[in-house]
Scaffold this motif. Structure first.
Motif, PDB file in Angstrom:
ATOM      1  N   ASP A   1      51.202  49.353  41.264  1.00 31.91           N
ATOM      2  CA  ASP A   1      50.149  48.485  40.719  1.00 31.91           C
ATOM      3  C   ASP A   1      49.580  49.038  39.418  1.00 31.91           C
ATOM      4  O   ASP A   1      49.337  48.290  38.461  1.00 31.91           O
ATOM      5  N   GLU A   2      49.347  50.359  39.391  1.00 29.60           N
ATOM      6  CA  GLU A   2      48.813  50.948  38.161  1.00 29.60           C
ATOM      7  C   GLU A   2      49.828  50.844  37.027  1.00 29.60           C
ATOM      8  O   GLU A   2      49.470  50.573  35.874  1.00 29.60           O
TER       9      GLU A   2
ATOM     10  N   LYS B   1      52.041  48.485  36.626  1.00 28.63           N
ATOM     11  CA  LYS B   1      52.008  47.091  36.165  1.00 28.63           C
ATOM     12  C   LYS B   1      50.810  46.849  35.251  1.00 28.63           C
ATOM     13  O   LYS B   1      50.931  46.210  34.203  1.00 28.63           O
ATOM     14  N   GLN B   2      49.648  47.337  35.659  1.00 27.97           N
ATOM     15  CA  GLN B   2      48.452  47.139  34.837  1.00 27.97           C
ATOM     16  C   GLN B   2      48.591  47.829  33.484  1.00 27.97           C
ATOM     17  O   GLN B   2      48.138  47.303  32.462  1.00 27.97           O
ATOM     18  N   ASN B   3      49.220  49.004  33.472  1.00 30.86           N
ATOM     19  CA  ASN B   3      49.445  49.706  32.203  1.00 30.86           C
ATOM     20  C   ASN B   3      50.370  48.888  31.289  1.00 30.86           C
ATOM     21  O   ASN B   3      50.171  48.824  30.077  1.00 30.86           O
TER      22      ASN B   3
ATOM     23  N   LEU C   1      50.797  45.544  31.376  1.00 33.70           N
ATOM     24  CA  LEU C   1      50.084  44.349  30.912  1.00 33.70           C
ATOM     25  C   LEU C   1      49.103  44.687  29.794  1.00 33.70           C
ATOM     26  O   LEU C   1      48.939  43.924  28.831  1.00 33.70           O
ATOM     27  N   LYS C   2      48.472  45.854  29.916  1.00 32.36           N
ATOM     28  CA  LYS C   2      47.534  46.286  28.880  1.00 32.36           C
ATOM     29  C   LYS C   2      48.261  46.552  27.576  1.00 32.36           C
ATOM     30  O   LYS C   2      47.801  46.172  26.488  1.00 32.36           O
TER      31      LYS C   2
ATOM     32  N   GLU D   1      49.743  38.453  33.738  1.00 33.05           N
ATOM     33  CA  GLU D   1      50.848  38.846  34.620  1.00 33.05           C
ATOM     34  C   GLU D   1      51.927  37.769  34.719  1.00 33.05           C
ATOM     35  O   GLU D   1      53.109  38.080  34.887  1.00 33.05           O
TER      36      GLU D   1
END
Length: 209
Positions: free
Chosen positions: A13-14, A16-18, A20-21, A27
């Motif tokens: 999850d982290e 993926k968030q990195n 997207l950022k 997403e």
């Protein structure tokens, strides 16, 4: 070619968030592929392995790119605009509605034409094939404008017949000039032609010699 990056994080999850950022995208615009699962090493301390993923930006269709571009424009100018799109014979029609939409039309549709031109550039950027013609309309303006131009053509043709003198109309874009030509193409005693250079090209209505 779709943009692809590889990103890591303490867990999936982290990671993926990195991604997207870094991509600055929501997403639903990104495909993820897990390259390495995270794992804990000896005693949970030595040899820890982070999660690693590959993130690929989804390719948008010309219609989706046009929709995204228009939403960004309307958000930037703080206008609440509903966009309804549908397929037409020669492309895709985007019908725009909302409050105070007259500002989006401009004099003789100049603002709407300019926005349509920019939208087509964005929608078809980098495409040699599968290009899509995007048409923008506000409150059925295109249809109303076409009716206005047809009646103008017929009225000017009558004037040309009566005065035996040609009439030069104001500059129009290619689409509007075509409407004038088509409206008078069956008039046996009237001829039309275009004169001048873009963006000042005009229709001339004259008697046939």
């Amino acid at each position: 070619m779709a943009k692809v990056i590889e990103v890591s994080g303490r867990d999936i999850d982290e990671a993926k968030q990195n991604a997207l950022k870094e991509l600055n995208l929501p997403e639903n615009r990104v495909l993820f592929e897990v390259l390495e699962e995270p794992s804990k090493g000896f005693l949970g301390i030595i040899g820890n392995r982070v999660a690693k993923i590959r993130a690929t930006v989804k390719e948008l269709s010309p219609e989706d790119k046009a929709n995204e571009f228009l939403n960004k424009i309307f958000t930037a100018i703080q206008m609440d605009v509903d966009i309804n799109r549908r397929e037409i014979d020669f492309g895709c029609l985007f019908e725009l509605s909302g409050d105070n939409m007259g500002i989006m039309i401009g004099k003789h549709g100049q603002t709407l034409d300019a926005l349509q031109y920019l939208t087509n550039l964005v929608a078809n950027k980098g495409l040699d094939e599968d290009r899509k013609h995007i048409v923008l309309d506000v409150e059925n303006y295109r249809s109303r404008r076409e009716d206005t131009l047809k009646h103008l053509a017929w009225r000017i043709a009558d004037k040309v017949r009566s005065h035996k003198k040609k009439v030069v109309l104001e500059p129009m874009n290619r689409h509007e000039r075509k409407i004038i030509h088509m409206a008078l193409q069956d008039e046996s005693d009237i001829m039309t032609y275009s004169d001048g250079e873009e963006p000042y090209r005009r229709i001339v209505i004259d008697n046939k010699r």
